[in-house]
Design a protein around this motif. Sequence first.
Motif, PDB file in Angstrom:
ATOM      1  N   ASN A  89       0.959  -1.631   0.298  1.00  0.00           N
ATOM      2  CA  ASN A  89      -0.263  -0.056   0.089  1.00  0.00           C
ATOM      3  C   ASN A  89       0.951   1.426   0.256  1.00  0.00           C
ATOM      4  O   ASN A  89       0.430   1.958  -0.524  1.00  0.00           O
ATOM      5  CB  ASN A  89      -0.963  -0.121   1.765  1.00  0.00           C
ATOM      6  CG  ASN A  89      -2.564  -0.872   1.729  1.00  0.00           C
ATOM      7  OD1 ASN A  89      -2.942  -0.805   0.223  1.00  0.00           O
ATOM      8  ND2 ASN A  89      -1.436  -2.572   1.610  1.00  0.00           N
ATOM      9  N   CYS A  90       1.964   0.810   0.655  1.00  0.00           N
ATOM     10  CA  CYS A  90       2.834   2.706   0.383  1.00  0.00           C
ATOM     11  C   CYS A  90       3.729   2.053   0.714  1.00  0.00           C
ATOM     12  O   CYS A  90       5.211   2.231   1.637  1.00  0.00           O
ATOM     13  CB  CYS A  90       2.408   3.267   2.406  1.00  0.00           C
ATOM     14  SG  CYS A  90       2.329   3.078   3.422  1.00  0.00           S
ATOM     15  N   PRO A  91       4.871   1.576  -0.317  1.00  0.00           N
ATOM     16  CA  PRO A  91       6.723   1.642  -0.622  1.00  0.00           C
ATOM     17  C   PRO A  91       7.458   2.675  -0.627  1.00  0.00           C
ATOM     18  O   PRO A  91       8.506   2.106   0.067  1.00  0.00           O
ATOM     19  CB  PRO A  91       6.262   0.579  -1.752  1.00  0.00           C
ATOM     20  CG  PRO A  91       5.503   1.028  -2.568  1.00  0.00           C
ATOM     21  CD  PRO A  91       3.944   1.074  -2.004  1.00  0.00           C
ATOM     22  N   GLU A  92       6.414   3.729  -0.539  1.00  0.00           N
ATOM     23  CA  GLU A  92       7.619   5.039  -0.086  1.00  0.00           C
ATOM     24  C   GLU A  92       7.833   4.465   0.800  1.00  0.00           C
ATOM     25  O   GLU A  92       9.138   5.288   1.584  1.00  0.00           O
ATOM     26  CB  GLU A  92       7.264   6.203  -0.887  1.00  0.00           C
ATOM     27  CG  GLU A  92       5.777   6.841  -0.529  1.00  0.00           C
ATOM     28  CD  GLU A  92       4.530   5.829   0.036  1.00  0.00           C
ATOM     29  OE1 GLU A  92       3.912   5.752   0.314  1.00  0.00           O
ATOM     30  OE2 GLU A  92       4.286   4.815  -0.980  1.00  0.00           O
ATOM     31  N   ALA A  93       7.845   4.144   2.075  1.00  0.00           N
ATOM     32  CA  ALA A  93       7.130   4.569   3.294  1.00  0.00           C
ATOM     33  C   ALA A  93       9.145   3.585   3.656  1.00  0.00           C
ATOM     34  O   ALA A  93       9.588   3.433   5.004  1.00  0.00           O
ATOM     35  CB  ALA A  93       6.440   3.191   4.249  1.00  0.00           C
ATOM     36  N   PHE A  94       9.116   2.542   3.390  1.00  0.00           N
ATOM     37  CA  PHE A  94      11.037   2.362   3.530  1.00  0.00           C
ATOM     38  C   PHE A  94      11.941   3.073   3.421  1.00  0.00           C
ATOM     39  O   PHE A  94      11.551   3.694   2.768  1.00  0.00           O
ATOM     40  CB  PHE A  94      10.881   1.142   1.964  1.00  0.00           C
ATOM     41  CG  PHE A  94      10.111  -0.293   3.080  1.00  0.00           C
ATOM     42  CD1 PHE A  94       9.549  -1.090   4.249  1.00  0.00           C
ATOM     43  CD2 PHE A  94       9.007  -0.416   1.762  1.00  0.00           C
ATOM     44  CE1 PHE A  94       8.753  -2.238   3.715  1.00  0.00           C
ATOM     45  CE2 PHE A  94       7.552  -1.597   1.862  1.00  0.00           C
ATOM     46  CZ  PHE A  94       8.021  -2.718   3.235  1.00  0.00           C
ATOM     47  N   PRO A  95      12.845   2.796   3.962  1.00  0.00           N
ATOM     48  CA  PRO A  95      13.557   3.477   3.674  1.00  0.00           C
ATOM     49  C   PRO A  95      14.189   3.559   2.720  1.00  0.00           C
ATOM     50  O   PRO A  95      14.517   2.722   2.089  1.00  0.00           O
ATOM     51  CB  PRO A  95      14.954   2.495   5.237  1.00  0.00           C
ATOM     52  CG  PRO A  95      14.262   1.832   6.152  1.00  0.00           C
ATOM     53  CD  PRO A  95      13.119   1.541   4.796  1.00  0.00           C
ATOM     54  N   GLN A  96      14.902   4.768   2.724  1.00  0.00           N
ATOM     55  CA  GLN A  96      15.335   5.083   0.872  1.00  0.00           C
ATOM     56  C   GLN A  96      16.896   5.618   1.009  1.00  0.00           C
ATOM     57  O   GLN A  96      17.112   6.237   1.949  1.00  0.00           O
ATOM     58  CB  GLN A  96      14.374   5.920  -0.022  1.00  0.00           C
ATOM     59  CG  GLN A  96      13.372   5.343  -0.133  1.00  0.00           C
ATOM     60  CD  GLN A  96      11.940   6.480  -0.550  1.00  0.00           C
ATOM     61  OE1 GLN A  96      13.083   6.975  -1.554  1.00  0.00           O
ATOM     62  NE2 GLN A  96      11.130   6.360  -1.005  1.00  0.00           N
ATOM     63  N   ALA A  97      17.593   5.927   0.176  1.00  0.00           N
ATOM     64  CA  ALA A  97      19.284   6.184   0.255  1.00  0.00           C
ATOM     65  C   ALA A  97      19.017   7.296  -0.831  1.00  0.00           C
ATOM     66  O   ALA A  97      18.459   7.268  -1.396  1.00  0.00           O
ATOM     67  CB  ALA A  97      20.079   4.998  -0.118  1.00  0.00           C
ATOM     68  N   ARG A  98      19.502   8.868  -0.116  1.00  0.00           N
ATOM     69  CA  ARG A  98      19.325   9.586  -0.489  1.00  0.00           C
ATOM     70  C   ARG A  98      21.014  10.254  -0.628  1.00  0.00           C
ATOM     71  O   ARG A  98      21.451  10.306  -0.164  1.00  0.00           O
ATOM     72  CB  ARG A  98      18.535  10.753  -0.106  1.00  0.00           C
ATOM     73  CG  ARG A  98      17.326  10.311  -0.120  1.00  0.00           C
ATOM     74  CD  ARG A  98      16.866  11.734   0.681  1.00  0.00           C
ATOM     75  NE  ARG A  98      15.111  11.215   0.776  1.00  0.00           N
ATOM     76  CZ  ARG A  98      14.058  10.436   1.284  1.00  0.00           C
ATOM     77  NH1 ARG A  98      14.426  10.460   2.243  1.00  0.00           N
ATOM     78  NH2 ARG A  98      12.797  11.132   0.773  1.00  0.00           N
ATOM     79  N   PHE A  99      21.512  11.194  -2.291  1.00  0.00           N
ATOM     80  CA  PHE A  99      21.736  11.741  -1.890  1.00  0.00           C
ATOM     81  C   PHE A  99      22.208  13.141  -3.065  1.00  0.00           C
ATOM     82  O   PHE A  99      21.119  13.287  -3.474  1.00  0.00           O
ATOM     83  CB  PHE A  99      22.836  10.725  -2.803  1.00  0.00           C
ATOM     84  CG  PHE A  99      23.057  10.795  -4.373  1.00  0.00           C
ATOM     85  CD1 PHE A  99      23.640  11.128  -5.037  1.00  0.00           C
ATOM     86  CD2 PHE A  99      22.224   9.273  -5.402  1.00  0.00           C
ATOM     87  CE1 PHE A  99      23.563  11.733  -6.683  1.00  0.00           C
ATOM     88  CE2 PHE A  99      21.975   9.344  -5.743  1.00  0.00           C
ATOM     89  CZ  PHE A  99      22.888  10.275  -7.183  1.00  0.00           C
ATOM     90  N   SER A 100      23.318  14.066  -2.659  1.00  0.00           N
ATOM     91  CA  SER A 100      23.550  15.260  -3.064  1.00  0.00           C
ATOM     92  C   SER A 100      24.496  15.488  -3.939  1.00  0.00           C
ATOM     93  O   SER A 100      25.685  14.981  -3.200  1.00  0.00           O
ATOM     94  CB  SER A 100      22.481  16.421  -2.289  1.00  0.00           C
ATOM     95  OG  SER A 100      23.056  17.193  -3.392  1.00  0.00           O
ATOM     96  N   ALA A 101      24.473  15.417  -4.836  1.00  0.00           N
ATOM     97  CA  ALA A 101      26.485  16.141  -5.314  1.00  0.00           C
ATOM     98  C   ALA A 101      26.162  17.338  -6.631  1.00  0.00           C
ATOM     99  O   ALA A 101      25.110  17.890  -7.144  1.00  0.00           O
ATOM    100  CB  ALA A 101      26.538  14.903  -6.537  1.00  0.00           C
ATOM    101  N   HIS A 102      27.336  18.469  -5.609  1.00  0.00           N
ATOM    102  CA  HIS A 102      27.917  20.155  -6.295  1.00  0.00           C
ATOM    103  C   HIS A 102      28.806  19.908  -6.998  1.00  0.00           C
ATOM    104  O   HIS A 102      29.427  19.407  -6.421  1.00  0.00           O
ATOM    105  CB  HIS A 102      27.015  20.236  -5.019  1.00  0.00           C
ATOM    106  CG  HIS A 102      26.160  20.498  -3.960  1.00  0.00           C
ATOM    107  ND1 HIS A 102      25.083  20.801  -4.916  1.00  0.00           N
ATOM    108  CD2 HIS A 102      25.557  19.459  -3.634  1.00  0.00           C
ATOM    109  CE1 HIS A 102      23.841  20.827  -3.931  1.00  0.00           C
ATOM    110  NE2 HIS A 102      24.147  20.168  -2.796  1.00  0.00           N
ATOM    111  N   ALA A 103      28.165  20.552  -7.631  1.00  0.00           N
ATOM    112  CA  ALA A 103      30.071  21.076  -8.449  1.00  0.00           C
ATOM    113  C   ALA A 103      30.172  22.364  -8.704  1.00  0.00           C
ATOM    114  O   ALA A 103      28.779  23.671  -9.389  1.00  0.00           O
ATOM    115  CB  ALA A 103      30.030  20.289  -9.704  1.00  0.00           C
ATOM    116  N   SER A 104      31.017  22.797  -9.142  1.00  0.00           N
ATOM    117  CA  SER A 104      31.699  24.650  -9.702  1.00  0.00           C
ATOM    118  C   SER A 104      31.120  24.341 -11.118  1.00  0.00           C
ATOM    119  O   SER A 104      32.304  23.917 -11.619  1.00  0.00           O
ATOM    120  CB  SER A 104      32.525  24.590  -8.640  1.00  0.00           C
ATOM    121  OG  SER A 104      32.311  26.411  -9.648  1.00  0.00           O
TER     122      SER A 104
END
Length: 387
Positions: free
Chosen positions: A351-366
């Motif tokens: 019913n709500c698979p988005e509730a499972f833990p998720q891995a997030r990342f953010s990459a920044h470059a000039s």
Amino acid sequence: MKERFFSTLLTVQGWFGWLPPNVVSLFVLAVLGAAVAGVTGLILRRGLARVPGRRRSGSFIRTSAVSLRFPAQLAVASVAMIVTIPALEMSPRLAGPIAHLLAVCIVLSLGLSLGRSARLAASLYIEQIDAAGDNHEENILGRKHLTQVRLLQRIAGALIAVLTIGAALMTFEPVRQYGLSLLASAGAASIVVGFAARSVLTNLIAGAQIAVTQPIRMGDMIAFNGDWTWVEEINSTFVVLRAWDKRRRIIPLSYFLDNPFENWTYNSAELIGAVYLYLDFLAPVERIRKKLEGIVEACPDWNGKDFSVQVGDANDRTIMIRITAGARTAVRSWDLRCAIREQIIVWIRDNCPEAFPQARFSAHASTQDYPHCVQLTDGPQGAPVHP
């Protein structure tokens, strides 16, 4: 009547006048003892053991007749033979040891009768406890009485055995003189015996203390060295703990007075268990709470009283939801927690698979250092955004 009995014995001895008098006397004594023992056993087996009625009194009489038949036969036959010895033509050198042996048999039969009576009384009382208790795990008062009765019965049996053997040995003249000499030096003897039997006496005293204070009882669930264990047997010096995988651990009684331990069924068998879910920040907590209420209410292991769903913790990646639910016993609490985990995981997946833990990342470059690269960030569901 006594003279007639003696004259009958003399007549029987006259039938075997061709044999030595001592042999004839021993033969008559043995036949008389066997006959008296047989008649006593017949009376107990055919008379008292068949008392009609299903009430408590009739059952007690029948059980007592069966349990005490052998010591009663031994005691009555020994008394009959002691009374008969003066009427037989037996030399004093033979009559004295035989009378002494019969006296020892009487003492042993009395001790055996007392021991069996104590065991019989304890068994009858335990049967009443088992009949009165519907659920053995939840019947705290019944298990309390069961522990007291079994411990006291074992202590009484040990004391009766010691006193019986001591009384039998004191009928011998050398032993009696040795006992009197020990009384004269009781101080030194008590110190020596105390040091030699220190562990045994410690556990015996601990058994008496446990029977009175009852930190543990028969059937209690105890957490011992990280395992679930049940108190299977309490002896006079040790306790048998049965683990969930059928292993047995033998623990001295003194351990439970000298060391702290967890008794999960001391005042009540009810136990509150906790289930922990680690979910994403996007998890719909209210929907999960309502679903958990339905899962717990439908589970037969729930006690109907204790239940809560709370966000107990949060870190930089997940939130922790703690579900607590009560059950009537520790085993049912385990089954309840397993059922909650299984059903809520399946419901979240469907019913709500988005509730499972998720891995997030953010990459920044000039863009000045890397003119051909652009900044990458996560989308709302953690998917990267491409130019």
